[in-house]
Scaffold this active site. Structure first.
Site, PDB file in Angstrom:
ATOM      1  N   ASP A  83       0.846  -1.198   0.000  1.00  0.00           N
ATOM      2  CA  ASP A  83       0.000   0.000   0.000  1.00  0.00           C
ATOM      3  C   ASP A  83       0.885   1.252   0.000  1.00  0.00           C
ATOM      4  O   ASP A  83       1.809   1.363   0.810  1.00  0.00           O
ATOM      5  CB  ASP A  83      -0.855  -0.053   1.285  1.00  0.00           C
ATOM      6  CG  ASP A  83      -1.894   1.038   1.359  1.00  0.00           C
ATOM      7  OD1 ASP A  83      -2.438   1.417   0.304  1.00  0.00           O
ATOM      8  OD2 ASP A  83      -2.197   1.483   2.493  1.00  0.00           O
ATOM      9  N   GLU A 135      -2.146   5.782  -8.819  1.00  0.00           N
ATOM     10  CA  GLU A 135      -2.994   6.748  -8.090  1.00  0.00           C
ATOM     11  C   GLU A 135      -2.894   8.141  -8.701  1.00  0.00           C
ATOM     12  O   GLU A 135      -1.801   8.618  -9.021  1.00  0.00           O
ATOM     13  CB  GLU A 135      -2.575   6.778  -6.608  1.00  0.00           C
ATOM     14  CG  GLU A 135      -3.371   7.797  -5.799  1.00  0.00           C
ATOM     15  CD  GLU A 135      -3.151   7.681  -4.294  1.00  0.00           C
ATOM     16  OE1 GLU A 135      -2.844   6.570  -3.806  1.00  0.00           O
ATOM     17  OE2 GLU A 135      -3.264   8.725  -3.617  1.00  0.00           O
ATOM     18  N   ASN A 229      -9.954   0.271   0.918  1.00  0.00           N
ATOM     19  CA  ASN A 229      -8.852   0.270   1.897  1.00  0.00           C
ATOM     20  C   ASN A 229      -9.345   0.669   3.281  1.00  0.00           C
ATOM     21  O   ASN A 229     -10.003   1.700   3.435  1.00  0.00           O
ATOM     22  CB  ASN A 229      -7.767   1.261   1.461  1.00  0.00           C
ATOM     23  CG  ASN A 229      -6.946   0.753   0.302  1.00  0.00           C
ATOM     24  OD1 ASN A 229      -7.277  -0.269  -0.300  1.00  0.00           O
ATOM     25  ND2 ASN A 229      -5.887   1.452  -0.022  1.00  0.00           N
TER      26      ASN A 229
HETATM   27  P1  13P Z   1      -8.292   4.943   6.293  1.00  0.00           P
HETATM   28  O1  13P Z   1      -7.210   5.027   7.306  1.00  0.00           O
HETATM   29  O2  13P Z   1      -9.095   6.208   6.200  1.00  0.00           O
HETATM   30  O3  13P Z   1      -9.153   3.737   6.486  1.00  0.00           O
HETATM   31  O4  13P Z   1      -7.574   4.763   4.866  1.00  0.00           O
HETATM   32  C1  13P Z   1      -6.795   3.618   4.624  1.00  0.00           C
HETATM   33  C2  13P Z   1      -6.070   3.679   3.336  1.00  0.00           C
HETATM   34  O5  13P Z   1      -6.480   4.311   2.389  1.00  0.00           O
HETATM   35  C3  13P Z   1      -4.833   2.911   3.232  1.00  0.00           C
HETATM   36  O6  13P Z   1      -4.223   3.071   1.984  1.00  0.00           O
HETATM   37 ZN    ZN Z   2      -4.540   4.978   1.139  1.00  0.00          ZN
END
Ligand code: 13P
Ligand code: ZN
Length: 290
Positions: A83, A135, A229
Site C-alpha cells: 500500500d 494513483e 482500503n
Molecule cells: P483509512 O485510514 O481512512 O481507512 O484509509 C486507509 C487507506 O487508504 C490505506 O491506503
Molecule cells: Zn490509502
C-alpha cells in the site's frame, strides 16, 4: 490460502461486491483479519505500508502473512499487497519478495512524472505477472483520530483518464472525496466515480474508507468500487482494546494476555466491514472443494 489478487478481484467484479484491503501492523492484526475472513467466508486483501515494512521487516511480514493465509485461512482466498509504495526501489523489493500486487503512489508528483514512474514499475511488474495500482490526486489526511474537518482535494477526471490510458495500470485509485483517517466531511463523489469507471473500465480502489458513512460506501460499491482500503478503523480497534485491557490488568506481565483481546477487536471490525462491503459468504463450500 494465499492467491494472486486477480483471482479475488475477478470474482468481486463478476458478483458486484467489494473486497476489503486491510492494513495490518503486527502479528495480532494479521491474525484478526485472517480469523474474520474465515468466519465470514470472505476473500480479503492484506496490505502493508512502507512504515509497517520498516517496523516488521519485509521478509518477516511476507512470511507471516503467507503462513497465516496458508495455515489459518486455509480455504479462504487472501492476497498480499503493498500500500502506498513511494519509490521504485520499495515497490521492486516487494515484487521480489513475492507480492502479487503493488501500489506505486506517485500521486504527489506532476502528472507526467507520475505516469513515467508508474510505467517504469509496470515494466518490471508485468513480466512477472504482478498487478500494479496507480494513483491520481494525492490522498490527504493522516491515520490518527482527528475527527475534525479537512480540505479534501478531488482528482481531475481528465487526469485520471489520461493516466489510465498511458499507463494501463491494473487497478486505479483516485482522490474522490475521502481522506486517510476519520474526518467529518468525508464523502464519495459518485458522479466522478461513475465517469471514471465508465471511461476506464478498471477495478477502482477506494482509499480512506474510515470515517465514510455506511450509506456512502454502499453507493460507492454500486457505482463501481471493487477494493476498499481500511486502515484507521483497524488501528483504533487494536489500540482501544489494548489500552482497555492494560488499564484493567495493570499487574499482568504475560504479553499474550495483554495482547489477546486485540486480535478479537480487529476481527470484529473486519467482520463488520466484510458485511458492509458484501464480501461476506462469497467463498462457497463448492469453491473450497474444487
Ligand atoms: P483509512 O485510514 O481512512 O481507512 O484509509 C486507509 C487507506 O487508504 C490505506 O491506503
Ligand atoms: Zn490509502
Amino acid at each position: 490460502m494465499l492467491v494472486h489478487i486477480k483471482e479475488i478481484i475477478k470474482d468481486a467484479e463478476k458478483r458486484k461486491y467489494a473486497v476489503g484491503a486491510f492494513n495490518i501492523h503486527n502479528l495480532e492484526s494479521i491474525l484478526g483479519v485472517a480469523s474474520a475472513a474465515n468466519k465470514a467466508k470472505s476473500p480479503a486483501i492484506i496490505q502493508v505500508s512502507e512504515s509497517t515494512i520498516k517496523y516488521m521487516g519485509l521478509k518477516p511480514v511476507t512470511h507471516i502473512v503467507s503462513t497465516v493465509a496458508k495455515n489459518i485461512a486455509t480455504h479462504i482466498p487472501i492476497a498480499l499487497h503493498l500500500d502506498h509504495g513511494k519509490s521504485f526501489d520499495s515497490v521492486f523489493e516487494c515484487i521480489n519478495a513475492g507480492f502479487t500486487s503493488v501500489h506505486i503512489d506517485a500521486s504527489s508528483l506532476p502528472l507526467d512524472e507520475n505516469i513515467a514512474l508508474t510505467k517504469h514499475v509496470l515494466e518490471v511488474a508485468r513480466p512477472r505477472g504482478v498487478w500494479v495500482q496507480g494513483e491520481v490526486g494525492a490522498m490527504v489526511g493522516g491515520h490518527g483520530l482527528q475527527g475534525g474537518t479537512l480540505d479534501i482535494p478531488i482528482a481531475k477526471f481528465e487526469d485520471v483518464v489520461k493516466f489510465v490510458k498511458e499507463t494501463d495500470v491494473d487497478t486505479i485509485a483516485a482522490a474522490i472525496g475521502t481522506a486517510h483517517g476519520i474526518y467529518k466531511n468525508e464523502t464519495v463523489n459518485i458522479p466522478l466515480l461513475k465517469r471514471i469507471k465508465s471511461e476506464t473500465e478498471k477495478p477502482f480502489v477506494l482509499h480512506g474508507s474510515s470515517g465514510v458513512s455506511d450509506n456512502k460506501i454502499k453507493e460507492a460499491i454500486k457505482n463501481g468500487v471493487n477494493i476498499i482500503n481500511v486502515g484507521t478503523d483497524i488501528k483504533v480497534a487494536f489500540s482501544e482494546a489494548l489500552i482497555d485491557n492494560c488499564c484493567k490488568n495493570k499487574k499482568e506481565r504475560d504479553p499474550r494476555n495483554l495482547l489477546r483481546p486485540t486480535i478479537k477487536a480487529v476481527e470484529k471490525t473486519v467482520l463488520k466491514k466484510m458485511n458492509l462491503f458484501g464480501s461476506y459468504d462469497k467463498v462457497k463450500v463448492l469453491d473450497i472443494e474444487t
